[in-house]
Design an enzyme around this catalytic site. Structure first.
Site: not given
Ligand code: GLY
Length: 220
Positions: A80, A111
């Site tokens: 990320t 998320d």
């Molecule tokens: N925070 C990145 C994911 O879990 O997709």
């Protein structure tokens, strides 16, 4: 890849999920926000192989061998990238994208494209971008939760800590976030092992990866 973006002036937002072959997914999310389509706007496509590094291939193989990611490993493998910004006119924005090694492995949307979880921006409060265990981040609405604490009068440091600790204590979910308030106070905080971050304010650059290891540089 997943990505989302938000404009704190009017809470307009755009997100994409499970897209392939897009060089810059946050640019695509921005076009969605601005109601234009990627192909019409000439967003470049590249072969999927170009987006997969040797390092991420090795990670994927390792995770497959270990029969799936468990929570503690997610943050360092999620790929990320996030940003928050406050401009001189008081406008706030965030953008978050995920490269997808975990998504690819388990066939899920994380998320990062979800407003309130992967990030949030509101000129009245601040902007947040999050990283870490996506399933936990979604459940606690991590970005909005951190801003809620700012709204309640907490310092940015306390707000980030409260939100991350809530996620850890309720769900054993680890992660991190960057937050800038409408007054320009900022914090980078994480409960995962490490989180590479950088911040620029008033010509001063600060950056770090591990706790208690912050480097400072004058940009002038
Ligand atoms: N925070 C990145 C994911 O879990 O997709």
């Amino acid at each position: 890849m997943d990505a989302s973006i938000m404009d704190g002036r009017d809470l307009s937002a755009g997100a994409v999920s499970a897209v392939r072959c897009i060089a810059n997914p946050t640019k695509l999310a921005r076009l969605v926000m601005e109601k234009k389509f990627a192909a019409d706007m000439g967003i470049p496509e590249i072969p999927v192989e170009k987006l997969i590094t040797e390092r991420s291939k090795k990670h994927l193989e390792k995770e497959k061998l270990e029969k799936g990611a468990h929570k503690a490993d997610c943050p360092k493998n999620s790929g990320t990238v996030g940003a928050v910004a406050l401009d001189c006119k008081g406008n706030l924005a965030y953008a978050t994208s995920t490269g997808g090694i975990v998504n690819k492995m388990v066939g899920r949307v994380g998320d990062s494209p979800c407003i309130g979880a992967g990030g949030y921006a509101d000129n009245n409060v601040g902007a947040v971008s999050t990283t870490g265990h996506g399933e936990s981040i979604l459940k606690v609405n991590l970005a909005r939760l951190a801003l809620f604490h700012v709204e309640q009068g907490k310092t940015v440091d306390a707000a980030a800590e409260l939100a991350l600790n809530y996620m850890k204590s309720k769900l054993k979910g680890l992660g991190g976030l960057i937050l800038v308030s409408k007054t320009g106070d900022w914090v980078a905080k994480w409960t995962s092992a490490t989180m590479p971050w950088a911040a620029v304010k008033n010509g001063k650059l600060q950056a770090g990866i591990d706790l208690c290891d912050t480097k400072t540089m004058d940009l002038h």
